[in-house]
Scaffold this motif. Structure first.
Motif, PDB file in Angstrom:
ATOM      1  N   ASP A 289      29.046 -23.764 -20.569  1.00 42.67           N
ATOM      2  CA  ASP A 289      27.376 -24.211 -21.530  1.00 42.67           C
ATOM      3  C   ASP A 289      26.125 -24.522 -21.164  1.00 42.67           C
ATOM      4  OD1 ASP A 289      25.832 -24.817 -24.171  1.00 42.67           O
ATOM      5  OD2 ASP A 289      27.723 -25.325 -25.666  1.00 42.67           O
ATOM      6  N   GLY A 290      25.299 -23.533 -20.305  1.00 38.97           N
ATOM      7  CA  GLY A 290      24.315 -24.215 -20.095  1.00 38.97           C
ATOM      8  C   GLY A 290      23.305 -25.471 -20.238  1.00 38.97           C
ATOM      9  N   ALA A 291      23.724 -26.500 -21.279  1.00 40.94           N
ATOM     10  CA  ALA A 291      23.161 -27.558 -21.944  1.00 40.94           C
ATOM     11  C   ALA A 291      21.611 -27.631 -22.087  1.00 40.94           C
ATOM     12  CB  ALA A 291      23.873 -28.808 -21.476  1.00 40.94           C
TER      13      ALA A 291
ATOM     14  N   GLY B 227      23.925 -39.064 -10.220  1.00 39.82           N
ATOM     15  CA  GLY B 227      24.069 -38.058  -9.502  1.00 39.82           C
ATOM     16  C   GLY B 227      22.821 -38.171  -8.325  1.00 39.82           C
ATOM     17  N   ALA B 228      22.801 -36.955  -7.110  1.00 41.51           N
ATOM     18  CA  ALA B 228      23.287 -37.127  -6.028  1.00 41.51           C
ATOM     19  C   ALA B 228      20.862 -36.540  -5.665  1.00 41.51           C
ATOM     20  CB  ALA B 228      23.853 -35.568  -4.975  1.00 41.51           C
ATOM     21  N   GLY B 229      21.169 -36.708  -6.644  1.00 45.61           N
ATOM     22  CA  GLY B 229      18.767 -35.996  -6.569  1.00 45.61           C
ATOM     23  C   GLY B 229      18.169 -37.517  -7.597  1.00 45.61           C
TER      24      GLY B 229
ATOM     25  N   LEU C  22      31.380 -34.580  -9.100  1.00 44.14           N
ATOM     26  CA  LEU C  22      31.621 -35.333  -8.759  1.00 44.14           C
ATOM     27  C   LEU C  22      31.061 -36.291  -9.568  1.00 44.14           C
ATOM     28  CD1 LEU C  22      31.727 -35.379  -4.688  1.00 44.14           C
ATOM     29  CD2 LEU C  22      33.330 -35.885  -6.034  1.00 44.14           C
ATOM     30  N   SER C  23      29.466 -36.948  -9.633  1.00 44.31           N
ATOM     31  CA  SER C  23      29.231 -37.688 -10.383  1.00 44.31           C
ATOM     32  C   SER C  23      29.797 -37.802 -11.120  1.00 44.31           C
ATOM     33  CB  SER C  23      27.799 -37.841  -9.957  1.00 44.31           C
ATOM     34  OG  SER C  23      26.950 -37.489  -9.113  1.00 44.31           O
ATOM     35  N   GLY C  24      29.292 -36.833 -12.357  1.00 40.26           N
ATOM     36  CA  GLY C  24      29.672 -36.487 -13.494  1.00 40.26           C
ATOM     37  C   GLY C  24      31.087 -36.488 -13.761  1.00 40.26           C
TER      38      GLY C  24
ATOM     39  N   VAL D 154      30.040 -31.079 -20.362  1.00 39.87           N
ATOM     40  CA  VAL D 154      29.380 -30.350 -21.042  1.00 39.87           C
ATOM     41  C   VAL D 154      29.149 -29.847 -19.095  1.00 39.87           C
ATOM     42  CG1 VAL D 154      27.538 -29.085 -21.741  1.00 39.87           C
ATOM     43  CG2 VAL D 154      28.362 -30.989 -23.235  1.00 39.87           C
ATOM     44  N   GLU D 155      29.667 -28.534 -18.714  1.00 37.01           N
ATOM     45  CA  GLU D 155      29.808 -28.191 -17.235  1.00 37.01           C
ATOM     46  C   GLU D 155      29.245 -26.403 -17.838  1.00 37.01           C
ATOM     47  OE1 GLU D 155      29.228 -29.071 -14.251  1.00 37.01           O
ATOM     48  OE2 GLU D 155      29.158 -26.433 -13.730  1.00 37.01           O
ATOM     49  N   LYS D 156      27.519 -26.666 -17.088  1.00 40.16           N
ATOM     50  CA  LYS D 156      27.224 -24.486 -17.453  1.00 40.16           C
ATOM     51  C   LYS D 156      27.767 -24.191 -16.598  1.00 40.16           C
ATOM     52  CE  LYS D 156      23.942 -24.673 -13.610  1.00 40.16           C
ATOM     53  NZ  LYS D 156      22.901 -24.525 -12.797  1.00 40.16           N
TER      54      LYS D 156
ATOM     55  N   GLY E 143      21.853 -42.355  -3.761  1.00 40.28           N
ATOM     56  CA  GLY E 143      22.618 -40.959  -2.650  1.00 40.28           C
ATOM     57  C   GLY E 143      22.944 -39.516  -2.822  1.00 40.28           C
ATOM     58  N   VAL E 144      22.835 -39.073  -1.760  1.00 46.14           N
ATOM     59  CA  VAL E 144      23.728 -37.623  -1.823  1.00 46.14           C
ATOM     60  C   VAL E 144      25.474 -37.557  -1.070  1.00 46.14           C
ATOM     61  CG1 VAL E 144      21.841 -36.745  -1.303  1.00 46.14           C
ATOM     62  CG2 VAL E 144      23.023 -36.893   0.887  1.00 46.14           C
ATOM     63  N   SER E 145      26.125 -39.140  -0.561  1.00 43.52           N
ATOM     64  CA  SER E 145      27.175 -38.661  -0.295  1.00 43.52           C
ATOM     65  C   SER E 145      28.144 -38.877  -1.263  1.00 43.52           C
ATOM     66  CB  SER E 145      27.443 -39.821   1.163  1.00 43.52           C
ATOM     67  OG  SER E 145      27.475 -40.532   0.397  1.00 43.52           O
ATOM     68  N   VAL E 146      29.478 -38.429  -1.086  1.00 44.64           N
ATOM     69  CA  VAL E 146      30.718 -37.937  -1.855  1.00 44.64           C
ATOM     70  C   VAL E 146      30.500 -39.787  -2.423  1.00 44.64           C
ATOM     71  CG1 VAL E 146      33.281 -37.376  -2.521  1.00 44.64           C
ATOM     72  CG2 VAL E 146      31.523 -36.373  -1.207  1.00 44.64           C
ATOM     73  N   GLY E 147      30.344 -40.757  -1.382  1.00 44.80           N
ATOM     74  CA  GLY E 147      30.554 -41.789  -2.034  1.00 44.80           C
ATOM     75  C   GLY E 147      29.896 -42.817  -2.701  1.00 44.80           C
TER      76      GLY E 147
HETATM   77  C1  LIG Z   1      27.131 -27.566   2.144  1.00 41.56           C
HETATM   78  C2  LIG Z   1      26.715 -29.260   1.093  1.00 41.56           C
HETATM   79  C3  LIG Z   1      27.884 -30.627   2.841  1.00 41.56           C
HETATM   80  C4  LIG Z   1      28.059 -31.693   2.470  1.00 41.56           C
HETATM   81  N1  LIG Z   1      28.732 -32.579   3.380  1.00 41.56           N
HETATM   82  C5  LIG Z   1      29.095 -33.727   2.999  1.00 41.56           C
HETATM   83  C6  LIG Z   1      29.766 -34.242   3.585  1.00 41.56           C
HETATM   84  O1  LIG Z   1      30.494 -34.715   4.201  1.00 41.56           O
HETATM   85  N2  LIG Z   1      30.486 -35.792   3.254  1.00 41.56           N
HETATM   86  C7  LIG Z   1      30.153 -36.506   1.949  1.00 41.56           C
HETATM   87  O2  LIG Z   1      29.618 -37.215   1.790  1.00 41.56           O
HETATM   88  N3  LIG Z   1      28.991 -35.676   1.095  1.00 41.56           N
HETATM   89  C8  LIG Z   1      28.179 -34.146   1.636  1.00 41.56           C
HETATM   90  N4  LIG Z   1      27.657 -33.589   0.676  1.00 41.56           N
HETATM   91  C9  LIG Z   1      27.297 -34.200  -0.754  1.00 41.56           C
HETATM   92  C10 LIG Z   1      27.922 -33.630  -2.077  1.00 41.56           C
HETATM   93  O3  LIG Z   1      28.721 -33.201  -1.764  1.00 41.56           O
HETATM   94  C11 LIG Z   1      26.823 -34.065  -3.125  1.00 41.56           C
HETATM   95  O4  LIG Z   1      25.768 -34.424  -2.910  1.00 41.56           O
HETATM   96  C12 LIG Z   1      28.078 -34.170  -3.761  1.00 41.56           C
HETATM   97  O5  LIG Z   1      29.069 -33.292  -3.791  1.00 41.56           O
HETATM   98  C13 LIG Z   1      27.084 -34.013  -5.774  1.00 41.56           C
HETATM   99  O6  LIG Z   1      27.209 -33.832  -6.330  1.00 41.56           O
HETATM  100  P1  LIG Z   1      26.972 -34.165  -7.775  1.00 41.56           P
HETATM  101  O7  LIG Z   1      27.810 -34.566  -9.433  1.00 41.56           O
HETATM  102  O8  LIG Z   1      25.649 -34.968  -7.909  1.00 41.56           O
HETATM  103  O9  LIG Z   1      25.580 -32.741  -7.873  1.00 41.56           O
HETATM  104  P2  LIG Z   1      27.016 -31.439  -8.335  1.00 41.56           P
HETATM  105  O10 LIG Z   1      28.092 -31.353  -7.138  1.00 41.56           O
HETATM  106  O11 LIG Z   1      25.185 -30.606  -8.053  1.00 41.56           O
HETATM  107  O12 LIG Z   1      27.287 -31.440  -9.582  1.00 41.56           O
HETATM  108  C14 LIG Z   1      26.567 -31.120 -10.823  1.00 41.56           C
HETATM  109  C15 LIG Z   1      27.152 -30.405 -11.746  1.00 41.56           C
HETATM  110  O13 LIG Z   1      25.851 -30.032 -12.989  1.00 41.56           O
HETATM  111  C16 LIG Z   1      26.966 -29.031 -13.144  1.00 41.56           C
HETATM  112  N5  LIG Z   1      24.919 -28.690 -14.016  1.00 41.56           N
HETATM  113  C17 LIG Z   1      23.463 -28.679 -13.503  1.00 41.56           C
HETATM  114  N6  LIG Z   1      23.063 -28.183 -14.900  1.00 41.56           N
HETATM  115  C18 LIG Z   1      23.674 -28.464 -16.141  1.00 41.56           C
HETATM  116  C19 LIG Z   1      23.205 -28.310 -17.062  1.00 41.56           C
HETATM  117  N7  LIG Z   1      21.994 -27.941 -17.904  1.00 41.56           N
HETATM  118  N8  LIG Z   1      24.064 -28.571 -18.701  1.00 41.56           N
HETATM  119  C20 LIG Z   1      25.965 -28.090 -17.728  1.00 41.56           C
HETATM  120  N9  LIG Z   1      25.681 -28.476 -16.892  1.00 41.56           N
HETATM  121  C21 LIG Z   1      25.183 -28.432 -15.463  1.00 41.56           C
HETATM  122  C22 LIG Z   1      26.021 -28.056 -12.112  1.00 41.56           C
HETATM  123  O14 LIG Z   1      26.965 -26.876 -12.588  1.00 41.56           O
HETATM  124  C23 LIG Z   1      27.185 -28.689 -11.000  1.00 41.56           C
HETATM  125  O15 LIG Z   1      28.561 -29.124 -11.323  1.00 41.56           O
HETATM  126  C24 LIG Z   1      27.688 -31.732   0.982  1.00 41.56           C
HETATM  127  C25 LIG Z   1      26.779 -30.865   0.065  1.00 41.56           C
HETATM  128  C26 LIG Z   1      26.172 -29.626   0.333  1.00 41.56           C
HETATM  129  C27 LIG Z   1      26.345 -29.239  -0.472  1.00 41.56           C
END
Ligand SMILES: Cc1cc2nc3c(=O)[nH]c(=O)nc-3n(C[C@H](O)[C@H](O)[C@H](O)COP(=O)(O)OP(=O)(O)OC[C@H]3O[C@@H](n4cnc5c(N)ncnc54)[C@H](O)[C@@H]3O)c2cc1C
Length: 509
Positions: A285-287, A487-489, A14-16, A38-40, A492-496
């Motif tokens: 591509d694991g990047a 990113g979530a890490g 979502l973040s990317g 780049v998505e692994k 914040g972790v929410s979709v928003g």
């Molecule tokens: C079970 C579950 C339920 C949830 N429920 C809710 C909810 O109801 N409402 C809400 O708001 N939030 C919810 N969340 C939280 C929210 O979904 C996540 O915080 C959010 O999807 C994280 O998005 P992100 O893009 O930061 O990270 P990620 O979704 O982890 O995306 C990271 C991407 O990077 C890729 N990647 C990683 N390392 C590399 C690399 N070295 N090279 C290339 N690509 C790489 C991964 O494959 C992945 O596609 C939930 C989360 C989970 C797990």
């Protein structure tokens, strides 16, 4: 135009996707800018994953059920999501839950060691007759009486755990019962580890504005927002987010999703990006390393290291592994087992009408890791998102299939019995039966789908916000102005939060 800017977004969750989407709006093909994602893995969307399955019971009832293995509901407060929905014309795919619907009004707790569910009171009359009043009333009174107890004001770097914050304000019983259950539902972690500044920054601000009391802070904020709304009138316009008329659609909405699930959002972003001439998506591509090449008079790179930061490294002429940046590996992450269960149509309801229930931390503490099923809570999906499912029954009034999602793991460790063993499902159904207060065993499900998500939700531990500020500085120092970490890490972790962080970083470049 003719600039040769180039952006690389690492990770297509979502973040990317949000960062790439907003970059591509700011820098369309005619600007000469290149954007690479780049998505692994072989798919975009990260933890967002929706799937339609066909189910049939032994009486021949059939339906198509939508299952979510990641996020499932959104709150209308996030303007960044509403903006994307509007920009991608997804309004007609929305599925909303009104604030008056049972799924919005009824939320439950299951207290470990008891049978059945307790309704979390949503109004004063409900509070007065609730067995939870003996915890809630003294908790509110305790906080309301606090004076000058502000610890986490905006100007101090202090932080504490969510559990410590709730204990200080509302007492230990409230912190254990409500605080830990809430954190199980959002972060799937132990509230004693989670940073209150990172998870509930707003509560810290209320503590300050309420002169030590969160309740007083909330009341005064409510009053001032009412006054503001009155002075602006009803015609207040949204200046910074391009949301069209969508705020109107969200009036009176508690939570929402899409008819075809959350993946509607990530698929639509990915499709729009694929249509852009200047966007390239590299899969699988694991990047493990990115090499900076400067071709042209001006080059600018955006590196977004998302989620599993530990998996990424960079080489910039002089190799500069990302793990050498500070705090990248500071936080643990929770692993969650998500179990979607579909029960056949029945005249006896499986659960009460409502959103679902959460389970607080057990007394005296979590059992040793991997010794129990480790149930964190259950979502009653049919109640809030039943509109996602298509029944093929000729009689519209006949009972529907019931879908629920059980979340296991987090601070309990991997579930025991193991989900691959034959003992797992009977143990899970017996536990659900006890939680839902049924005297008879639950009917045999038509479908059970188990997904084990490793390290899927980061736990921002105490001090996270200050550490991330240091990380951002270090990223800029080591990698230059053209690099950012989101990113979530990180945020914040929410979709928003994730969509907002992608938007913000794209606007800043
Ligand atoms: C079970 C579950 C339920 C949830 N429920 C809710 C909810 O109801 N409402 C809400 O708001 N939030 C919810 N969340 C939280 C929210 O979904 C996540 O915080 C959010 O999807 C994280 O998005 P992100 O893009 O930061 O990270 P990620 O979704 O982890 O995306 C990271 C991407 O990077 C890729 N990647 C990683 N390392 C590399 C690399 N070295 N090279 C290339 N690509 C790489 C991964 O494959 C992945 O596609 C939930 C989360 C989970 C797990």
């Amino acid at each position: 135009m003719g600039s040769s800017r180039s952006f690389t977004v690492l990770g297509g969750g979502l973040s990317g996707l949000s960062a790439a989407f907003h970059l591509s709006r700011r820098f369309p093909a005619r600007t000469g800018t290149r954007i690479t994602i780049v998505e692994k893995s072989s798919r975009l969307g990260g933890w967002v994953q929706s799937e339609r399955v066909r189910v049939k019971d032994k009486h021949g009832h059939e339906a198509e059920i939508l299952l979510e293995s990641g996020p499932r509901t959104l709150r209308p407060a996030s303007k960044a999501i509403l903006e994307i929905i509007h920009l991608l014309n997804l309004e007609s795919s929305l599925l909303t839950v009104s604030r008056n619907a049972p799924a919005a009004r009824n939320r439950f707790l299951h207290l470990p060691g008891t049978k059945g569910l307790l309704t979390i009171p949503g109004s004063l009359p409900a509070l007065l007759v609730s067995p939870l009043a003996k915890i809630l009333v003294p908790a509110m009174y305790r906080d309301f009486r606090r004076i000058n107890g502000t610890v986490l004001n905006a100007s101090s770097p202090n932080d504490e755990s969510v559990d410590a914050f709730f204990t200080r304000h509302f007492g230990p019983e409230f912190a254990r019962t409500f605080g830990s259950a809430l954190i199980h539902g959002i972060y799937a972690t132990d509230s004693r580890l989670l940073s209150v500044r990172a998870a509930f920054g707003a509560a810290c601000r209320l503590e300050e504005s309420g002169n030590g009391s969160v309740v007083r802070g909330a009341l005064s904020e409510m009053m001032s927002s009412l006054r503001k709304r009155k002075s602006q009138g009803n015609g207040a316009t949204e200046e910074t987010y391009d949301m069209g008329d969508i705020a109107h659609l969200m009036k009176g909405v508690s939570v929402y999703s899409f008819r075809d699930g959350m993946q509607t959002l990530t698929d639509a972003m990915a499709n729009r990006l694929r249509q852009q001439e200047n966007v390239e998506i590299i899969h699988g591509d694991g990047a493990a390393s990115l090499t900076k090449t400067i071709d042209g008079f001006q080059a600018s790179f955006l590196w977004l290291y998302e989620g599993q930061l530990s998996h990424a490294s960079t080489s910039l002429g002089n190799p500069s592994p990302i793990s050498s940046l500070p705090h990248v590996l500071a936080n643990p992450s929770s692993s969650v087992t998500v179990v979607n269960i579909v029960f056949p149509p029945s005249d006896t309801p499986i659960h009460p009408e409502g959103f679902g229930y959460l389970i607080p931390r057990p007394k005296p503490d979590y059992p040793s890791q991997g010794t129990t099923l480790g149930m964190l809570g259950t979502v009653f999906d049919s109640c809030s998102l039943g509109g996602q499912d298509i029944s093929f029954s000729a009689d519209r009034r006949s009972p529907k299939f019931t879908k629920v999602t059980v979340m296991l793991g987090g601070p309990y460790g991997p579930p025991s019995p193991d989900p691959s063993s034959p003992e797992f499902l009977p143990a899970l159904l017996a536990t659900l039966q006890q939680h839902l207060g049924h005297s008879e065993p639950l009917p045999e499900p038509c479908l059970v789908r188990v997904r084990q998500h490793r390290d899927c939700i980061p736990t921002p531990t105490v001090g996270h916000v200050a550490r991330m500020a240091e990380l951002r500085k270090a990223v800029q120092k080591k990698l230059g102005q053209g690099a950012a970490v989101i990113g979530a890490g990180v945020g914040g972790v929410s979709v928003g939060d994730c969509i907002e962080s992608g938007r913000r970083v794209a606007m800043e470049f």
